[in-house]
Design a protein around this motif. Structure first.
Motif, PDB file in Angstrom:
ATOM      1  N   ILE A   1      13.217  23.077  -5.589  1.00 21.05           N
ATOM      2  CA  ILE A   1      14.191  24.131  -5.313  1.00 21.05           C
ATOM      3  C   ILE A   1      14.127  25.176  -6.408  1.00 21.05           C
ATOM      4  N   ASP A   2      14.092  26.433  -6.019  1.00 21.75           N
ATOM      5  CA  ASP A   2      14.071  27.532  -6.976  1.00 21.75           C
ATOM      6  C   ASP A   2      15.426  27.635  -7.665  1.00 21.75           C
ATOM      7  N   GLY A   3      15.404  27.884  -8.980  1.00 23.93           N
ATOM      8  CA  GLY A   3      16.636  28.060  -9.730  1.00 23.93           C
ATOM      9  C   GLY A   3      17.158  26.821 -10.409  1.00 23.93           C
ATOM     10  N   THR A   4      16.453  25.705 -10.320  1.00 21.20           N
ATOM     11  CA  THR A   4      16.880  24.471 -10.964  1.00 21.20           C
ATOM     12  C   THR A   4      15.664  23.715 -11.481  1.00 21.20           C
ATOM     13  N   PRO A   5      15.776  23.045 -12.629  1.00 20.58           N
ATOM     14  CA  PRO A   5      14.645  22.259 -13.129  1.00 20.58           C
ATOM     15  C   PRO A   5      14.522  20.888 -12.501  1.00 20.58           C
ATOM     16  N   TYR A   6      15.434  20.535 -11.587  1.00 17.23           N
ATOM     17  CA  TYR A   6      15.423  19.199 -10.997  1.00 17.23           C
ATOM     18  C   TYR A   6      14.735  19.232  -9.641  1.00 17.23           C
ATOM     19  N   THR A   7      13.762  18.360  -9.476  1.00 14.98           N
ATOM     20  CA  THR A   7      13.017  18.214  -8.234  1.00 14.98           C
ATOM     21  C   THR A   7      13.438  16.917  -7.547  1.00 14.98           C
ATOM     22  N   LEU A   8      13.691  16.985  -6.247  1.00 14.49           N
ATOM     23  CA  LEU A   8      14.128  15.822  -5.481  1.00 14.49           C
ATOM     24  C   LEU A   8      12.917  15.036  -4.989  1.00 14.49           C
ATOM     25  N   ILE A   9      13.066  13.706  -4.926  1.00 13.75           N
ATOM     26  CA  ILE A   9      12.008  12.802  -4.474  1.00 13.75           C
ATOM     27  C   ILE A   9      12.565  11.937  -3.359  1.00 13.75           C
ATOM     28  N   ALA A  10      11.835  11.851  -2.263  1.00 12.24           N
ATOM     29  CA  ALA A  10      12.280  11.042  -1.116  1.00 12.24           C
ATOM     30  C   ALA A  10      11.066  10.411  -0.444  1.00 12.24           C
ATOM     31  N   PRO A  11      11.209   9.195   0.093  1.00 12.53           N
ATOM     32  CA  PRO A  11      12.383   8.316  -0.008  1.00 12.53           C
ATOM     33  C   PRO A  11      12.361   7.526  -1.306  1.00 12.53           C
ATOM     34  N   VAL A  12      13.472   6.860  -1.615  1.00 10.10           N
ATOM     35  CA  VAL A  12      13.564   6.032  -2.811  1.00 10.10           C
ATOM     36  C   VAL A  12      14.181   4.694  -2.435  1.00 10.10           C
ATOM     37  N   SER A  13      14.044   3.751  -3.337  1.00  8.99           N
ATOM     38  CA  SER A  13      14.675   2.449  -3.163  1.00  8.99           C
ATOM     39  C   SER A  13      15.591   2.177  -4.348  1.00  8.99           C
ATOM     40  N   PHE A  14      16.394   1.140  -4.238  1.00  7.54           N
ATOM     41  CA  PHE A  14      17.317   0.771  -5.310  1.00  7.54           C
ATOM     42  C   PHE A  14      16.558   0.445  -6.589  1.00  7.54           C
ATOM     43  N   PHE A  15      15.417  -0.202  -6.456  1.00  8.06           N
ATOM     44  CA  PHE A  15      14.671  -0.636  -7.638  1.00  8.06           C
ATOM     45  C   PHE A  15      13.974   0.531  -8.327  1.00  8.06           C
ATOM     46  N   SER A  16      13.585   1.555  -7.571  1.00  5.02           N
ATOM     47  CA  SER A  16      12.930   2.701  -8.197  1.00  5.02           C
ATOM     48  C   SER A  16      13.877   3.494  -9.081  1.00  5.02           C
ATOM     49  N   LEU A  17      15.196   3.361  -8.857  1.00  6.62           N
ATOM     50  CA  LEU A  17      16.161   4.054  -9.695  1.00  6.62           C
ATOM     51  C   LEU A  17      16.261   3.436 -11.083  1.00  6.62           C
ATOM     52  N   PHE A  18      15.743   2.239 -11.276  1.00  2.22           N
ATOM     53  CA  PHE A  18      15.783   1.575 -12.574  1.00  2.22           C
ATOM     54  C   PHE A  18      14.412   1.549 -13.241  1.00  2.22           C
ATOM     55  N   GLN A  19      13.509   2.348 -12.747  1.00  2.00           N
ATOM     56  CA  GLN A  19      12.169   2.422 -13.317  1.00  2.00           C
ATOM     57  C   GLN A  19      12.014   3.711 -14.104  1.00  2.00           C
ATOM     58  N   SER A  20      11.307   3.608 -15.198  1.00  2.00           N
ATOM     59  CA  SER A  20      11.004   4.759 -16.032  1.00  2.00           C
ATOM     60  C   SER A  20       9.496   4.921 -16.114  1.00  2.00           C
ATOM     61  N   GLN A  21       9.054   6.167 -16.290  1.00  2.00           N
ATOM     62  CA  GLN A  21       7.616   6.397 -16.359  1.00  2.00           C
ATOM     63  C   GLN A  21       6.994   5.728 -17.569  1.00  2.00           C
ATOM     64  N   GLU A  22       7.797   5.506 -18.605  1.00  4.02           N
ATOM     65  CA  GLU A  22       7.283   4.827 -19.792  1.00  4.02           C
ATOM     66  C   GLU A  22       6.918   3.377 -19.509  1.00  4.02           C
ATOM     67  N   ASP A  23       7.474   2.799 -18.450  1.00  2.00           N
ATOM     68  CA  ASP A  23       7.116   1.428 -18.087  1.00  2.00           C
ATOM     69  C   ASP A  23       5.626   1.316 -17.795  1.00  2.00           C
TER      70      ASP A  23
END
Length: 519
Positions: free
Chosen positions: A272-294
């Motif tokens: 979305i233009d005007g924001t630094p946040y990009t949305l990702i879909a679809p997701v699961s409950f477990f993906s919300l507790f994952q970090s790229q550093e893992d």
């Protein structure tokens, strides 16, 4: 794939995304320059930042219309006005030819309607109107102030790239293109909002993503009918499957490496233009507790950290309610020494345990929000010092007990281990109803709250994908990357949530082996 479709738009409802021009014939530009200019002067009346620059090309009249602050005036003067005003005694055909051949601008678009002209000016592209021509020309010389690429503030990390998305959508797409250089990376553009006409891009990897998912995302975006989009949260709330659930069904990130990794797993991005946040879909409950550093550290470390997060998830969600349940209904569950210590600490406290924990939890949440809203220089100091001072003062005044302060402190620290702010908010919100269950029903209430929570999570979908997958669907390949993180050389198959498309993502002989000694 099962997709839960949103209700269709009611017939007869006005489409507010359209420019209010009555008919298609009236939307077309005319050959008369004065009529075209009059339309725009009436339209942009009392708009001092819209500039009309009339000039002549030989004997032909022309006007450039641009938005001050969004267009590059230096390039407009040097590359357009100076080039055209130096031409003498030329015909209309020569002018059109000179626009193509002489103006040193790579992006020149021919447009023929008022709507296209309005969109071009709003996006910072000056338009060139010529007397006797039915078309205008949008000049691609946009220039506006934008933030430089910096380290993401909400997703800091020890290892990994330091660059993050900005508010400029062109910069964000270029950051993704710099990581994924394959032409199968597709980007489709939409405009959402009657007045803001915010640019929204749906990005995906062709051949890796389920096209049904992309069509569903496009349908949901096309059904959004509001005045404007100011942040990605507007889009998120309109496209999620269950808007009444406290759990996020769309993941957001401001890191290009996280966005690219999800693209390679068959997910889609909504930029979305005007924001630094990009949305990702679809997701699961477990993906919300994952970090790229893992994935950047060895698998033993990644597995340990993930397991740690889920343990403290349970502590952050249930520790206050368990304390209330035990001290109110089930004192026999505590060892005698601990029971005597808690009883002596609670002696003289005028409130029951449930009121005591609510006072401390609400105070802690207020301090946390105050620390976020205050300036960075004093925000952290206020939240930490405030918690220490208020906690110590409350204990000395006999309002709350010392064990309660310890329980609330451990709960607050545990909630900080969640890597995603959105799921952390859900945990903070759900903690209070679970406390009420414990205060009225004891341990049975805590168990009942857990059952209701699991049932709710099992019923959720993210664009048709089960929220608890791959555990609920028992996908073998997906189970390698949930609570436990298998070594990268064992993740041979792509953990698709939406279908089996190009499932193999690496060869199966990547396991490292020690070098054999020669001879």
């Amino acid at each position: 794939m099962r997709i839960r479709r949103h209700p269709q738009k009611k017939k007869g409802k006005e489409d507010t995304n359209r420019v209010p021009i009555s008919t298609k014939s009236q939307d077309l530009l005319t050959e008369r320059l004065d009529a075209n200019v009059k339309f725009f002067t009436d339209l942009y009346k009392d708009s001092s930042d819209i500039v009309f620059r009339p000039f002549t090309i030989g004997n032909l009249k022309a006007v450039v219309i641009y938005l001050d602050g969004l267009s590059d005036i230096e390039k407009l003067d040097e590359l357009v006005l100076e080039t055209l005003m130096n031409k003498q005694d030329i015909s209309q055909t020569d002018i059109i030819q000179s626009l193509i051949d002489s103006i040193p601008i790579s992006n020149i678009k021919k447009i023929s309607t008022y709507t296209e002209c309005i969109d071009a000016v709003a996006n910072g592209n000056p338009i060139l109107l010529l007397d006797g021509a039915k078309e205008a020309y949008a000049l691609g010389i946009v220039k506006y102030e934008k933030r430089s690429i910096e380290e993401p503030a909400a997703e800091t990390g020890i290892r990994g790239p330091r660059e993050g998305f900005t508010e400029s959508i062109s910069v964000n797409t270029s950051l993704i293109r710099r990581i994924i250089k394959d032409p199968q990376l597709k980007m489709k553009t939409f405009h959402v909002g009657k007045y803001t006409k915010t640019k929204v891009i749906v990005s995906y990897m062709e051949g890796l993503v389920d096209q049904t998912l992309i069509k569903e995302i496009e349908n949901r975006l096309n059904r959004i009918n509001i005045d404007g989009v100011l942040e990605s949260g507007y889009i998120e709330q309109f496209i999620e499957d269950n808007p009444f659930s406290p759990f996020p069904q769309v993941l957001y990130t401001e890191r290009p490496d996280v966005a690219s990794a999800n693209l390679l797993e068959g997910r889609a991005l909504i930029i979305i233009d005007g924001t630094p946040y990009t949305l990702i879909a679809p997701v699961s409950f477990f993906s919300l507790f994952q970090s790229q550093e893992d994935y950047y550290e060895r698998f033993w470390i990644g597995t340990f950290i993930r397991f740690f997060r889920f343990i403290f998830l349970g502590i952050a969600l249930f520790l206050p309610s368990i304390y209330v349940a035990i001290t109110t209904f089930h004192q026999e569950m505590l060892p005698m020494a601990l029971l005597l210590s808690v009883a002596s600490a609670r002696e003289g406290i005028p409130f029951p345990a449930i009121i005591e924990v609510l006072i401390m939890e609400l105070t802690f949440e207020a301090l946390r929000e105050a620390g976020i809203r205050l300036p960075k220089q004093i925000g952290s100091a206020v939240s930490i010092v405030g918690a220490l001072v208020i906690g110590q003062a409350a204990v000395q005044a006999g309002i709350v007990s010392a064990p309660m302060v310890i329980v609330v402190s451990i709960t607050g620290i545990s909630s900080f281990l969640v890597p995603r702010y959105s799921i952390g908010l859900s945990i903070r919100l759900l903690r209070f109803p679970i406390i009420f269950f414990a205060g009225f029903l004891g341990i049975i209430g805590v168990i009942l709250a857990l059952i209701i929570l699991v049932i709710h999570l099992s019923s959720l979908r993210s664009f048709g994908v089960p929220y608890l997958s791959p555990v609920s669907t028992l996908q073998k390949n997906g189970l390698k990357d949930t609570i436990f993180r298998s070594p990268l050389w064992k993740l041979d198959f792509r953990p698709h949530l939406t279908g089996e498309f190009n499932a193999v993502r690496q060869s199966d002989n990547l396991k490292p082996s020690p070098d054999k000694e020669e001879g």
